[in-house]
Design a protein around this motif. Structure first.
Motif, PDB file in Angstrom:
ATOM      1  N   ALA A   1       0.838  -1.200   0.000  1.00  0.00           N
ATOM      2  CA  ALA A   1       0.000   0.000   0.000  1.00  0.00           C
ATOM      3  C   ALA A   1       0.873   1.251   0.000  1.00  0.00           C
ATOM      4  CB  ALA A   1      -0.926  -0.015   1.207  1.00  0.00           C
ATOM      5  N   ALA A   2       1.933   1.235   0.816  1.00  0.00           N
ATOM      6  CA  ALA A   2       2.830   2.385   0.891  1.00  0.00           C
ATOM      7  C   ALA A   2       3.580   2.568  -0.425  1.00  0.00           C
ATOM      8  CB  ALA A   2       3.813   2.199   2.044  1.00  0.00           C
ATOM      9  N   THR A   3       4.025   1.460  -1.007  1.00  0.00           N
ATOM     10  CA  THR A   3       4.723   1.515  -2.294  1.00  0.00           C
ATOM     11  C   THR A   3       3.836   2.167  -3.345  1.00  0.00           C
ATOM     12  OG1 THR A   3       5.934  -0.501  -1.823  1.00  0.00           O
ATOM     13  CG2 THR A   3       5.689   0.077  -4.126  1.00  0.00           C
ATOM     14  N   ARG A   4       2.577   1.707  -3.382  1.00  0.00           N
ATOM     15  CA  ARG A   4       1.625   2.209  -4.363  1.00  0.00           C
ATOM     16  C   ARG A   4       1.443   3.719  -4.182  1.00  0.00           C
ATOM     17  NH1 ARG A   4      -3.737   2.523  -4.571  1.00  0.00           N
ATOM     18  NH2 ARG A   4      -4.718   2.120  -6.568  1.00  0.00           N
ATOM     19  N   LYS A   5       1.251   4.098  -2.920  1.00  0.00           N
ATOM     20  CA  LYS A   5       0.991   5.499  -2.632  1.00  0.00           C
ATOM     21  C   LYS A   5       2.179   6.391  -3.039  1.00  0.00           C
ATOM     22  CE  LYS A   5      -0.517   8.298   1.194  1.00  0.00           C
ATOM     23  NZ  LYS A   5      -0.168   8.443   2.603  1.00  0.00           N
ATOM     24  N   SER A   6       3.393   5.941  -2.692  1.00  0.00           N
ATOM     25  CA  SER A   6       4.533   6.818  -2.960  1.00  0.00           C
ATOM     26  C   SER A   6       4.803   6.885  -4.469  1.00  0.00           C
ATOM     27  CB  SER A   6       5.759   6.375  -2.168  1.00  0.00           C
ATOM     28  OG  SER A   6       6.504   5.433  -2.874  1.00  0.00           O
ATOM     29  N   LEU A   7       4.595   5.778  -5.185  1.00  0.00           N
ATOM     30  CA  LEU A   7       4.802   5.811  -6.636  1.00  0.00           C
ATOM     31  C   LEU A   7       3.762   6.695  -7.315  1.00  0.00           C
ATOM     32  CD1 LEU A   7       5.678   2.098  -7.486  1.00  0.00           C
ATOM     33  CD2 LEU A   7       7.167   4.079  -7.695  1.00  0.00           C
ATOM     34  N   MET A   8       2.537   6.598  -6.825  1.00  0.00           N
ATOM     35  CA  MET A   8       1.462   7.382  -7.436  1.00  0.00           C
ATOM     36  C   MET A   8       1.709   8.874  -7.266  1.00  0.00           C
ATOM     37  SD  MET A   8      -1.713   5.559  -8.102  1.00  0.00           S
ATOM     38  CE  MET A   8      -1.958   3.838  -8.398  1.00  0.00           C
TER      39      MET A   8
ATOM     40  N   GLY B   1      10.866  10.568 -22.523  1.00  0.00           N
ATOM     41  CA  GLY B   1      10.813  11.578 -21.474  1.00  0.00           C
ATOM     42  C   GLY B   1       9.616  11.439 -20.559  1.00  0.00           C
ATOM     43  N   ALA B   2       8.778  10.427 -20.774  1.00  0.00           N
ATOM     44  CA  ALA B   2       7.628  10.230 -19.894  1.00  0.00           C
ATOM     45  C   ALA B   2       8.055   9.607 -18.567  1.00  0.00           C
ATOM     46  CB  ALA B   2       6.573   9.365 -20.577  1.00  0.00           C
ATOM     47  N   GLY B   3       9.295   9.187 -18.487  1.00  0.00           N
ATOM     48  CA  GLY B   3       9.810   8.651 -17.231  1.00  0.00           C
ATOM     49  C   GLY B   3       9.623   7.155 -17.096  1.00  0.00           C
ATOM     50  N   LYS B   4       9.578   6.425 -18.208  1.00  0.00           N
ATOM     51  CA  LYS B   4       9.309   4.985 -18.153  1.00  0.00           C
ATOM     52  C   LYS B   4      10.415   4.213 -17.426  1.00  0.00           C
ATOM     53  CE  LYS B   4       9.101   4.703 -22.633  1.00  0.00           C
ATOM     54  NZ  LYS B   4       9.265   6.098 -23.089  1.00  0.00           N
ATOM     55  N   SER B   5      11.658   4.424 -17.853  1.00  0.00           N
ATOM     56  CA  SER B   5      12.755   3.666 -17.248  1.00  0.00           C
ATOM     57  C   SER B   5      12.896   4.002 -15.772  1.00  0.00           C
ATOM     58  CB  SER B   5      14.072   3.985 -17.952  1.00  0.00           C
ATOM     59  OG  SER B   5      13.905   3.900 -19.332  1.00  0.00           O
ATOM     60  N   ARG B   6      12.735   5.285 -15.501  1.00  0.00           N
ATOM     61  CA  ARG B   6      12.869   5.711 -14.118  1.00  0.00           C
ATOM     62  C   ARG B   6      11.747   5.131 -13.261  1.00  0.00           C
ATOM     63  NH1 ARG B   6      16.508   9.090 -12.240  1.00  0.00           N
ATOM     64  NH2 ARG B   6      16.128   9.866 -10.152  1.00  0.00           N
ATOM     65  N   LEU B   7      10.565   5.053 -13.844  1.00  0.00           N
ATOM     66  CA  LEU B   7       9.445   4.457 -13.130  1.00  0.00           C
ATOM     67  C   LEU B   7       9.759   3.001 -12.770  1.00  0.00           C
ATOM     68  CD1 LEU B   7       6.507   4.273 -12.113  1.00  0.00           C
ATOM     69  CD2 LEU B   7       5.781   3.879 -14.464  1.00  0.00           C
ATOM     70  N   VAL B   8      10.343   2.279 -13.711  1.00  0.00           N
ATOM     71  CA  VAL B   8      10.706   0.882 -13.445  1.00  0.00           C
ATOM     72  C   VAL B   8      11.705   0.811 -12.294  1.00  0.00           C
ATOM     73  CG1 VAL B   8      11.752  -1.202 -14.392  1.00  0.00           C
ATOM     74  CG2 VAL B   8      10.279   0.211 -15.831  1.00  0.00           C
ATOM     75  N   ARG B   9      12.692   1.692 -12.326  1.00  0.00           N
ATOM     76  CA  ARG B   9      13.694   1.692 -11.257  1.00  0.00           C
ATOM     77  C   ARG B   9      13.088   2.037  -9.904  1.00  0.00           C
ATOM     78  NH1 ARG B   9      18.664   0.873 -12.905  1.00  0.00           N
ATOM     79  NH2 ARG B   9      19.182   1.390 -15.048  1.00  0.00           N
ATOM     80  N   ARG B  10      12.232   3.047  -9.913  1.00  0.00           N
ATOM     81  CA  ARG B  10      11.623   3.454  -8.643  1.00  0.00           C
ATOM     82  C   ARG B  10      10.712   2.365  -8.104  1.00  0.00           C
ATOM     83  NH1 ARG B  10      12.948   5.553  -5.238  1.00  0.00           N
ATOM     84  NH2 ARG B  10      11.126   6.699  -4.545  1.00  0.00           N
ATOM     85  N   LEU B  11       9.989   1.724  -9.006  1.00  0.00           N
ATOM     86  CA  LEU B  11       9.119   0.616  -8.627  1.00  0.00           C
ATOM     87  C   LEU B  11       9.950  -0.487  -7.966  1.00  0.00           C
ATOM     88  CD1 LEU B  11       6.151  -0.676  -9.284  1.00  0.00           C
ATOM     89  CD2 LEU B  11       7.456  -1.982 -10.944  1.00  0.00           C
ATOM     90  N   ALA B  12      11.047  -0.857  -8.619  1.00  0.00           N
ATOM     91  CA  ALA B  12      11.900  -1.919  -8.099  1.00  0.00           C
ATOM     92  C   ALA B  12      12.496  -1.506  -6.752  1.00  0.00           C
ATOM     93  CB  ALA B  12      13.005  -2.239  -9.099  1.00  0.00           C
ATOM     94  N   GLU B  13      12.948  -0.266  -6.668  1.00  0.00           N
ATOM     95  CA  GLU B  13      13.523   0.227  -5.408  1.00  0.00           C
ATOM     96  C   GLU B  13      12.517   0.111  -4.278  1.00  0.00           C
ATOM     97  OE1 GLU B  13      16.319   3.604  -7.183  1.00  0.00           O
ATOM     98  OE2 GLU B  13      15.156   4.266  -5.447  1.00  0.00           O
ATOM     99  N   ASN B  14      11.296   0.522  -4.572  1.00  0.00           N
ATOM    100  CA  ASN B  14      10.257   0.469  -3.539  1.00  0.00           C
ATOM    101  C   ASN B  14       9.944  -0.957  -3.116  1.00  0.00           C
ATOM    102  OD1 ASN B  14       8.764   3.039  -2.629  1.00  0.00           O
ATOM    103  ND2 ASN B  14       9.270   3.433  -4.759  1.00  0.00           N
TER     104      ASN B  14
END
Lengths: 116, 466
Positions: free
Chosen positions: B220-227, B262-275
């Motif tokens: 839940a926290a992961t979802r919230k912080s990514l969103m 530039g939509a942040g796809k790769s970074r989103l993957v990294r942040r998701l994995a980090e979380n």
């Protein structure tokens, strides 16, 4: 070093030694050469209570000693509480004295734990 | 005057301060900042290991720090380093910490503080002693985390009996009956491997090794912080996290993120994995990678295992994320064989669980890897590949997302600078300037970072002048 009374001098010496270990120093070769040696030693964690009845765990060494002022060579002993264990496990400082550590025990036979 | 460093008044000796941290990363960060001023430490050389997120590499780096600090006469910091190297799975790692730590706490150190007294600290230390006794060998979490949690549960003062006697029979019984085993996986079983050649010496210790599987915690926290970080990609985050279950090993079914550059796809993957606590292995689809995805057969001069095998070997986790960046760009890069054909078998879990690596000549279980790919467009991709992926759109952010995105970027930059507490929000006029520049830059997230960094620099420069 050889005095056994827990007088002020011993306390000061103990504190001074730990402080020197915290400066990265180890017992000198001459100190180690004079220190009793433990063979087939193991670490034992004992479960005790403090004076105010708080639970407490501490660590002692058990093993066969040689060169100890109070025990004949080859005697299986338990040390007083450890207050420093060398990270390479070559020596240890118990409450009362420095020990040189030889080969550790290979078998993990159960021993009485809470005698301290 | 050697003493000056040791007797210099400090709020709390570093080992004591570490005892009160509630997680390894927090403790590590504190250690890192408190040892910054010690001359002669090869911090740059050790940083990659120390911050790798891989337990074994962290431990090794911490032990190296301990040796160097002891040699430099900085025993307190060295002891702190040994605390960071302590591993609940290996109780012996506590033995070279606790006798000296306990003695120094009781007889040597003092610090002026009201809230965390000597008695409190000694009490907290009991959890460390229990770790030395082997109470947490099946836990797998760091001692900092465990000590932080136990303190609140166990305030009655009673000490639970030893949970294991350290005898073999007893231990086996425990693992059969009650003790929950952390999930793990043997990726490279010896029975299915032939002898490795010397190109593969780094894979030697993967044979029969039981690798941990990262388990999903606090979804839940992961979802919230990514969103909040990616307000324009909430649908994508939702769809990705849908296949992850709390308390179970993480496995994301193959996902292809499609969206403009530039939509942040790769970074989103990294942040998701980090979380989620997962390591990421990146494979560049545009052909910049100098090795093939599927590996090259044994018997070739310079044989290389498949990218998923390399991912597992490098991350030392059974379920890392394998990110293929810009997968659509590989169409013309024929020199290594088509990535598209090579990647297909890995996307099918059944096949991936018995994948015969042509280079290692061994059957591997790679079924726990999460495959996430990114693409700017998918027109050129062949149908079979599109069938295997869930295709999720990541739209470009809009100006309306700017305040939220900017806050995220600021936080991140503060964290990178090691000053998480000092996030100075952007003023409205600054935000307006950023908005104009960002619009001109095509609303690319990558550029937004640069624009904000430049704005902050300008702010600091003017602040200095006044």
């Amino acid at each position: 070093m050889s005095t056994e009374d827990d007088g002020d001098g011993v306390n000061v010496l103990r504190l001074r030694e730990i402080k020197s270990y915290l400066r990265g120093e180890a017992p000198s070769l001459s100190v180690l050469a004079k220190a009793p040696q433990l063979r087939s030693w193991r670490l034992v964690i004992a479960d005790v209570r403090t004076a105010d009845d708080r639970p407490r765990l501490l660590m002692v060494l058990v093993g066969h000693v040689s060169g100890h002022p109070h025990f004949i060579d080859g005697r299986f002993i338990r040390t007083s509480e450890l207050i420093w264990l060398d990270r390479n496990r070559n020596w240890a400082r118990s409450w009362n004295r420095v020990y040189q550590l030889g080969a550790a025990s290979s078998d993990g036979a159960a021993l009485g734990q809470s005698e301290v | 005057m050697r003493h000056s460093a040791a007797t210099c008044p400090s709020p709390m000796p570093l080992p004591v301060e570490l005892l009160w941290q509630t997680g390894w990363p927090l403790a590590a960060r504190l250690f890192w900042s408190r040892t910054a001023s010690i001359p002669g430490l090869p911090r740059d050389d050790l940083a990659a290991h120390f911050w790798s997120g891989d337990k074994e590499r962290c431990k090794l780096a911490s032990r190296t720090f301990a040796d160097l600090l002891f040699a430099a006469g900085r025993g307190e910091e060295a002891l702190a380093a040994l605390m960071l190297a302590a591993d609940t799975v290996i109780p012996q790692t506590f033995e070279i910490v606790l006798p000296q730590l306990t003695y120094a706490l009781k007889h040597l150190w003092s610090w002026p503080t009201v809230s965390k007294t000597r008695a409190d600290t000694l009490y907290r230390l009991i959890t460390w002693w229990r770790a030395a006794r082997g109470d947490f060998v099946d836990d797998g979490r760091s001692i900092f985390l465990i000590a932080g949690k136990i303190e609140t549960l166990d305030a009655s003062g009673g000490l639970p009996p030893p949970s294991s006697e350290h005898t073999a029979s007893n231990k086996h019984e425990r693992s059969r009956n009650d003790a929950p085993q952390p999930p793990s996986l043997v990726v490279m079983p010896k029975s299915r491997a032939t002898k490795l050649n010397n190109y593969h010496s780094e894979f030697n210790d993967l044979v029969d090794a039981r690798l941990p599987l990262v388990v999903a915690r606090d979804l839940a926290a992961t979802r919230k912080s990514l969103m909040s970080e990616y307000p324009h990609a909430t649908t994508a985050i939702d769809l990705i996290l849908r296949s992850v279950r709390e308390g179970e090993p993480v496995h994301v079914a193959p996902v292809l993120l499609v969206g403009p550059a530039g939509a942040g796809k790769s970074r989103l993957v990294r942040r998701l994995a980090e979380n989620l606590g997962l390591p990421v292995y990146r494979y560049d689809g545009s052909g910049a990678s100098d090795s093939m995805f599927g590996g090259s057969p044994k018997g070739w001069g310079n044989t290389v295992p498949s990218a998923p095998a390399r991912a597992v070997n490098q991350t030392r986790v059974g379920n890392p994320v394998l990110m293929v960046d810009e997968i659509e760009k590989s169409g013309t890069a024929t020199r290594h064989g088509r990535l598209w054909d090579a990647i297909l078998p890995f996307l099918e879990r059944e096949t991936a669980s018995r994948y015969r690596d042509v280079s290692l000549d061994c059957e591997l279980d790679l079924s726990w890897i999460s495959h996430i790919a990114t693409a700017n467009s998918i027109e050129s991709l062949p149908a079979p590949l599109k069938d295997r992926y869930r295709i999720i759109k990541v739209p470009a952010p809009s100006l309306g997302h700017l305040p939220q995105l900017a806050t995220g970027v600021l936080k991140e930059m503060a964290l990178e600078n090691g000053e998480a507490e000092f996030v100075h929000p952007l003023a409205p006029d600054e935000l307006a300037v950023i908005a104009r520049a960002w619009e001109q830059a095509g609303l690319s997230l990558r550029k937004l970072r640069r624009i904000i960094a430049a704005t902050l620099e300008a702010r600091n420069a003017t602040a200095l002048k006044h």
